[in-house]
Each structure stands twice: as structure tokens, then as C-alpha cells.
Write a protein that holds these residues in place. Structure first.
Motif, PDB file in Angstrom:
ATOM      1  N   LEU A   1       0.865  -1.169   0.000  1.00 38.93           N
ATOM      2  CA  LEU A   1       0.000   0.000   0.000  1.00 38.93           C
ATOM      3  C   LEU A   1       0.900   1.216   0.000  1.00 38.93           C
ATOM      4  CD1 LEU A   1      -2.774  -0.541   2.723  1.00 38.93           C
ATOM      5  CD2 LEU A   1      -3.006  -0.753   0.248  1.00 38.93           C
TER       6      LEU A   1
ATOM      7  N   TRP B   1     -18.032   0.544  -3.879  1.00 40.36           N
ATOM      8  CA  TRP B   1     -18.293   1.254  -2.626  1.00 40.36           C
ATOM      9  C   TRP B   1     -19.502   2.152  -2.825  1.00 40.36           C
ATOM     10  CZ3 TRP B   1     -17.423   6.666  -2.542  1.00 40.36           C
ATOM     11  CH2 TRP B   1     -16.628   7.172  -3.571  1.00 40.36           C
TER      12      TRP B   1
ATOM     13  N   LYS C   1     -20.221   7.195   2.659  1.00 42.63           N
ATOM     14  CA  LYS C   1     -18.962   7.935   2.815  1.00 42.63           C
ATOM     15  C   LYS C   1     -19.179   9.434   2.993  1.00 42.63           C
ATOM     16  CE  LYS C   1     -16.657   4.119   1.707  1.00 42.63           C
ATOM     17  NZ  LYS C   1     -15.949   3.309   2.714  1.00 42.63           N
TER      18      LYS C   1
ATOM     19  N   ILE D   1     -13.467   7.024   5.772  1.00 42.20           N
ATOM     20  CA  ILE D   1     -13.730   6.566   4.400  1.00 42.20           C
ATOM     21  C   ILE D   1     -12.961   5.280   4.115  1.00 42.20           C
ATOM     22  CG2 ILE D   1     -13.241   7.082   1.958  1.00 42.20           C
ATOM     23  CD1 ILE D   1     -13.775  10.058   2.673  1.00 42.20           C
ATOM     24  N   HIS D   2     -11.703   5.236   4.594  1.00 47.89           N
ATOM     25  CA  HIS D   2     -10.840   4.090   4.299  1.00 47.89           C
ATOM     26  C   HIS D   2     -10.934   2.983   5.335  1.00 47.89           C
ATOM     27  CE1 HIS D   2      -8.955   7.257   1.757  1.00 47.89           C
ATOM     28  NE2 HIS D   2      -8.851   6.237   0.920  1.00 47.89           N
TER      29      HIS D   2
ATOM     30  N   PRO E   1     -12.669   0.285   5.640  1.00 49.34           N
ATOM     31  CA  PRO E   1     -12.622  -1.116   5.171  1.00 49.34           C
ATOM     32  C   PRO E   1     -11.283  -1.535   4.550  1.00 49.34           C
ATOM     33  CG  PRO E   1     -14.534   0.071   4.271  1.00 49.34           C
ATOM     34  CD  PRO E   1     -13.611   1.099   4.859  1.00 49.34           C
ATOM     35  N   VAL E   2     -10.345  -0.607   4.344  1.00 45.36           N
ATOM     36  CA  VAL E   2      -9.112  -0.954   3.616  1.00 45.36           C
ATOM     37  C   VAL E   2      -8.081  -1.513   4.602  1.00 45.36           C
ATOM     38  CG1 VAL E   2      -7.259  -0.111   2.129  1.00 45.36           C
ATOM     39  CG2 VAL E   2      -9.555   0.926   1.986  1.00 45.36           C
TER      40      VAL E   2
ATOM     41  N   PHE F   1      -2.699  15.991   2.728  1.00 48.56           N
ATOM     42  CA  PHE F   1      -3.786  16.943   2.491  1.00 48.56           C
ATOM     43  C   PHE F   1      -3.450  18.326   3.059  1.00 48.56           C
ATOM     44  CE2 PHE F   1      -7.768  15.489   0.487  1.00 48.56           C
ATOM     45  CZ  PHE F   1      -7.300  14.274   0.026  1.00 48.56           C
TER      46      PHE F   1
ATOM     47  N   ARG G   1      -2.137  10.082  -8.726  1.00 48.36           N
ATOM     48  CA  ARG G   1      -1.690   8.726  -8.410  1.00 48.36           C
ATOM     49  C   ARG G   1      -2.591   7.735  -9.140  1.00 48.36           C
ATOM     50  NH1 ARG G   1      -4.634   5.928  -4.414  1.00 48.36           N
ATOM     51  NH2 ARG G   1      -2.807   4.761  -3.752  1.00 48.36           N
TER      52      ARG G   1
ATOM     53  N   ASN H   1      -4.358   3.661  -9.062  1.00 42.61           N
ATOM     54  CA  ASN H   1      -4.809   2.546  -8.239  1.00 42.61           C
ATOM     55  C   ASN H   1      -5.382   1.517  -9.213  1.00 42.61           C
ATOM     56  OD1 ASN H   1      -4.983   2.072  -5.460  1.00 42.61           O
ATOM     57  ND2 ASN H   1      -7.207   2.267  -5.511  1.00 42.61           N
TER      58      ASN H   1
ATOM     59  N   ARG I   1     -18.029  -7.928  -1.947  1.00 45.19           N
ATOM     60  CA  ARG I   1     -16.741  -8.103  -2.617  1.00 45.19           C
ATOM     61  C   ARG I   1     -16.500  -9.528  -3.051  1.00 45.19           C
ATOM     62  NH1 ARG I   1     -13.755  -3.732  -2.397  1.00 45.19           N
ATOM     63  NH2 ARG I   1     -14.659  -2.118  -1.111  1.00 45.19           N
TER      64      ARG I   1
ATOM     65  N   PHE J   1      -5.411  15.396  -7.081  1.00 49.59           N
ATOM     66  CA  PHE J   1      -5.649  16.164  -5.854  1.00 49.59           C
ATOM     67  C   PHE J   1      -5.246  17.619  -6.113  1.00 49.59           C
ATOM     68  CE2 PHE J   1      -4.432  11.844  -5.046  1.00 49.59           C
ATOM     69  CZ  PHE J   1      -5.317  11.391  -4.080  1.00 49.59           C
TER      70      PHE J   1
ATOM     71  N   PHE K   1     -10.786  16.097  -5.301  1.00 51.16           N
ATOM     72  CA  PHE K   1     -10.273  14.749  -5.554  1.00 51.16           C
ATOM     73  C   PHE K   1     -11.021  14.234  -6.776  1.00 51.16           C
ATOM     74  CE2 PHE K   1     -10.917  10.110  -4.254  1.00 51.16           C
ATOM     75  CZ  PHE K   1      -9.657   9.696  -4.658  1.00 51.16           C
TER      76      PHE K   1
ATOM     77  N   TYR L   1      -9.805  -8.360   0.836  1.00 47.49           N
ATOM     78  CA  TYR L   1     -10.502  -7.093   0.579  1.00 47.49           C
ATOM     79  C   TYR L   1     -10.703  -6.876  -0.919  1.00 47.49           C
ATOM     80  CZ  TYR L   1     -10.906  -2.024  -0.092  1.00 47.49           C
ATOM     81  OH  TYR L   1     -11.300  -0.787  -0.502  1.00 47.49           O
ATOM     82  N   LYS L   2      -9.663  -7.183  -1.696  1.00 43.23           N
ATOM     83  CA  LYS L   2      -9.727  -6.934  -3.133  1.00 43.23           C
ATOM     84  C   LYS L   2     -10.415  -8.073  -3.890  1.00 43.23           C
ATOM     85  CE  LYS L   2      -6.271  -3.523  -4.018  1.00 43.23           C
ATOM     86  NZ  LYS L   2      -6.158  -2.572  -5.153  1.00 43.23           N
TER      87      LYS L   2
HETATM   88  C1  HEM Z   1      -3.328  10.313  -1.176  1.00 44.63           C
HETATM   89  C2  HEM Z   1      -4.598  10.049  -0.911  1.00 44.63           C
HETATM   90  C3  HEM Z   1      -5.209   8.671  -0.911  1.00 44.63           C
HETATM   91  C4  HEM Z   1      -4.616   7.435  -0.868  1.00 44.63           C
HETATM   92  C5  HEM Z   1      -3.125   7.111  -0.803  1.00 44.63           C
HETATM   93  C6  HEM Z   1      -5.679   6.457  -0.910  1.00 44.63           C
HETATM   94  C7  HEM Z   1      -5.497   5.082  -0.894  1.00 44.63           C
HETATM   95  C8  HEM Z   1      -6.475   4.134  -0.987  1.00 44.63           C
HETATM   96  C9  HEM Z   1      -6.258   2.720  -1.054  1.00 44.63           C
HETATM   97  C10 HEM Z   1      -4.896   2.049  -1.030  1.00 44.63           C
HETATM   98  C11 HEM Z   1      -7.453   2.126  -1.142  1.00 44.63           C
HETATM   99  C12 HEM Z   1      -7.701   0.623  -1.247  1.00 44.63           C
HETATM  100  C13 HEM Z   1      -8.382   0.313  -2.540  1.00 44.63           C
HETATM  101  C14 HEM Z   1      -7.553  -0.368  -3.541  1.00 44.63           C
HETATM  102  O1  HEM Z   1      -6.317  -0.441  -3.394  1.00 44.63           O
HETATM  103  O2  HEM Z   1      -8.149  -0.803  -4.533  1.00 44.63           O
HETATM  104  C15 HEM Z   1      -8.457   3.157  -1.142  1.00 44.63           C
HETATM  105  C16 HEM Z   1      -9.800   2.958  -1.205  1.00 44.63           C
HETATM  106  C17 HEM Z   1     -10.739   3.956  -1.185  1.00 44.63           C
HETATM  107  N1  HEM Z   1     -10.484   5.317  -1.189  1.00 44.63           N
HETATM  108 FE1  HEM Z   1      -8.704   6.209  -1.055  1.00 44.63          FE
HETATM  109  N2  HEM Z   1      -6.880   7.099  -0.979  1.00 44.63           N
HETATM  110  C18 HEM Z   1      -6.644   8.454  -0.974  1.00 44.63           C
HETATM  111  C19 HEM Z   1      -7.574   9.465  -1.009  1.00 44.63           C
HETATM  112  C20 HEM Z   1      -8.928   9.271  -1.047  1.00 44.63           C
HETATM  113  C21 HEM Z   1      -9.907  10.322  -1.017  1.00 44.63           C
HETATM  114  C22 HEM Z   1      -9.627  11.825  -0.972  1.00 44.63           C
HETATM  115  C23 HEM Z   1     -11.118   9.744  -1.045  1.00 44.63           C
HETATM  116  C24 HEM Z   1     -12.412  10.519  -1.035  1.00 44.63           C
HETATM  117  C25 HEM Z   1     -13.535  10.138  -1.505  1.00 44.63           C
HETATM  118  C26 HEM Z   1     -10.910   8.295  -1.107  1.00 44.63           C
HETATM  119  C27 HEM Z   1     -11.889   7.330  -1.184  1.00 44.63           C
HETATM  120  C28 HEM Z   1     -11.687   5.964  -1.176  1.00 44.63           C
HETATM  121  C29 HEM Z   1     -12.765   4.993  -1.159  1.00 44.63           C
HETATM  122  C30 HEM Z   1     -14.242   5.299  -1.131  1.00 44.63           C
HETATM  123  C31 HEM Z   1     -12.176   3.731  -1.161  1.00 44.63           C
HETATM  124  C32 HEM Z   1     -12.912   2.389  -1.108  1.00 44.63           C
HETATM  125  C33 HEM Z   1     -13.155   2.105   0.361  1.00 44.63           C
HETATM  126  C34 HEM Z   1     -14.092   0.934   0.582  1.00 44.63           C
HETATM  127  O3  HEM Z   1     -13.770  -0.163   0.097  1.00 44.63           O
HETATM  128  O4  HEM Z   1     -15.122   1.119   1.246  1.00 44.63           O
HETATM  129  N3  HEM Z   1      -9.568   8.051  -1.114  1.00 44.63           N
HETATM  130  N4  HEM Z   1      -7.830   4.383  -1.039  1.00 44.63           N
END
Ligand code: HEM
Length: 273
Positions: free
Chosen positions: A14, A123, A128, A136-137, A139-140, A155, A166, A168, A184, A203, A214, A251-252
């Protein structure tokens, strides 16, 4: 073909993976723009409660964002400037671009206060809205330990005029863009049934309200198409999935997929007699 296939050659971890964003590259338009924009319009019409979430604290940043988006399009994509209707300004902004749009507002912590997300990867926006980055995160697996503090700190230091991006990725068993179900289930079958899904996220800080925009641009390709284009794709995919911690695999929805792709892995993971 999709423009990004972010499979690292090192074991899965991660990470933030942030890079400076060139101002002209905030939004990406390609051949599918008309189809994506009409799908977005239909979802806003038919599924509004699931794809649009607006709170009062997001109103001023939304109005600012719409003006900034129109200025940006006028400068870098003049053919994309279109008349603006009288819906909420964030919805009007989202109708102009292929990206989903979220606004994070600094209060006690950074909170999601307005969003139009038509293309979520499993999601539910309704769960959220109003939440902090950490909530928000929730579940991760591993987010709190590896990314909780770094993302919050990031931020705080996004400066006006210096945006970041970035990538993903994940696998889904459908090429559909609107995938709000939180369930999932692992993608079934094997390579021929899988779709490689990439999110390009940006961002950007807004100068007046200080909110952070975002954006999420979602690209989907059939896994077989990527395998045909790059002989190393299947090996890299299998290495990434196999090297992720078990909780991340769960999770994935990746449990067992690496073994299905690569019979040698199956042989080597068999327990000793
Ligand atoms: C630098 C900023 C961020 C990083 C490093 C980050 C990282 C991650 C990672 C690693 C995951 C796991 C999902 C995957 O790998 O497929 C994830 C899921 C997610 N992120 Fe972020 N994220 C960032 C910012 C944000 C922001 C600003 C939001 C605002 C909406 C957001 C919303 C989500 C949501 C909704 C999920 C899915 C969560 C779930 O499964 O319920 N992320 N993010």
C-alpha cells in the motif's frame, strides 16, 4: 487500450505513489468521452441518490470548482466548454468531464462534503458522505497503519497551483463502470472473465475556499486484451496478487487468483506431503 497499466515489478505494498500533476493534464478526454458523458447524465437522472451526495458545507467549494473547471476547459479543452444548466454546481461540473468529482473540506479533519461519483469500484457513496479520510478508508486493511498519517499530512500540504496524481488498480468481473455494490465477491473464472480496472486520481487545492478537489478517472480493459498486448502482463499481475497480504487479497477479492493464473505457483504453494 487503456493509457495506464500500473503493475509494479516489486512486491505489492500500500503506498501513496503521488506525482506532481501538470496543470494541462487535470482532466483526460478520449474517444469514449461522448459515451461516458451520456452514461453519467443517465446515472445522475436515474440513480441520483446513489451517485450524487451534497452537504451544505460543500456548496461554496462546489461553486468555486465549477468556475475553475470552466476556466480550465476554456484554456486546455475549448471544444469541451458547454452551456451550464441550473442544477447544483458540482453536478454541472461533473457533467462536463469524464472524471468523478469529490470535495474534501478541512474541518476537525478533512471530510467529504460533496461528491458526484458515477463510477465507484464497489463502494457506496451514501456511506462515505460527511466522513473523514480515515473513516472513508475504514474497510481498507492496513490503511490506518501505512497511510493514515501520511495521507492526512499530504492533504495539509497540497498547495494552490501544485496538484498531484496517483494510480490505483484492481480486478473486477465486469466491464461496467457503475459498480456501487459493496459486496466483494471474488472475480470468478479466470483471465478470460476478468477486467483490469485503473483509477487515475488527482488532488488539487482550490484557492478561495481551500477545499481539496479529488478526481477519479476510471479506465477498464479486458485482462485478455492486456495479456495480448504485453507478454509480461500475466506474470506481473499474478506476482502482485500473490505478494499482497492475505487481508488485502480478501478485501480486493483476489484470494486464489494468482494460483489460477500461474500453475507453477499452485505447485509451489502445495503443502509438503
Ligand atoms: C493520497 C490520498 C489517498 C490514498 C493514498 C488512498 C489510498 C487508498 C487505497 C490504497 C485504497 C484501497 C483500494 C484499492 O487499493 O483498490 C483506497 C480505497 C478507497 N479510497 Fe482512497 N486514498 C486516498 C484518497 C482518497 C480520497 C480523498 C477519497 C475521497 C472520496 C478516497 C476514497 C476511497 C474509497 C471510497 C475507497 C474504497 C473504500 C471501501 O472499500 O469502502 N480516497 N484508497
Amino acid at each position: 487500450m487503456i493509457p495506464y497499466v500500473p503493475l509494479g515489478r516489486r512486491p505489492f505494498r500500500l503506498h501513496m505513489g503521488l506525482r506532481p500533476l501538470e496543470p494541462s493534464r487535470w482532466f483526460e478526454f478520449d474517444d469514449d468521452a461522448a459515451a461516458v458523458l451520456s452514461l453519467r447524465a443517465r446515472l445522475i437522472e436515474d440513480e441520483r441518490a446513489r451517485v450524487v451526495a451534497l452537504e451544505p458545507a460543500g456548496r461554496a467549494p462546489s461553486a468555486e470548482l465549477l468556475a475553475v473547471v470552466l476556466g480550465h476547459l476554456g484554456r486546455f479543452h475549448p471544444e469541451r466548454v458547454a452551456p451550464v444548466g441550473d442544477d447544483h454546481p458540482l453536478v454541472e461540473a461533473a457533467r462536463l468531464v469524464e472524471e468523478d468529482l469529490c470535495l474534501m473540506v478541512r474541518e476537525d479533519a478533512w471530510r467529504l462534503r460533496a461528491a458526484v461519483v458515477c463510477f465507484p469500484s464497489r463502494w457506496d457513496l451514501r456511506e462515505k458522505i460527511g466522513a473523514t479520510l480515515r473513516e472513508i478508508h475504514g474497510p481498507v486493511p492496513g490503511y490506518e497503519a501505512a497511510l493514515g498519517d501520511p495521507v492526512d499530512a499530504f492533504f495539509e500540504r497540497i498547495d494552490v497551483g501544485r496538484a498531484y496524481w496517483r494510480l490505483n488498480w484492481t480486478l473486477l468481473e465486469t466491464p461496467e463502470l457503475f459498480v456501487p455494490d459493496a459486496a466483494r465477491a471474488a472475480p470468478g473464472g479466470d483471465l478470460a472473465d476478468w477486467y483490469f480496472r485503473v483509477e487515475r486520481q488527482t488532488f488539487t487545492r482550490l484557492p478561495e475556499t481551500g477545499a481539496v478537489v479529488f478526481t477519479i478517472r476510471t479506465y477498464v480493459a479486458a485482462a485478455t486484451e492486456l495479456a495480448r498486448a504485453d507478454p509480461e502482463f500475466v506474470g506481473a499481475l499474478s506476482d502482485q496478487m500473490a505478494s499482497a497480504p492475505p487481508a488485502v487479497q480478501a478485501y480486493k477479492g483476489w484470494v486464489g487468483l494468482a494460483e489460477r493464473l500461474d500453475p507453477r505457483r499452485r505447485a509451489s504453494s502445495r503443502p509438503d506431503p
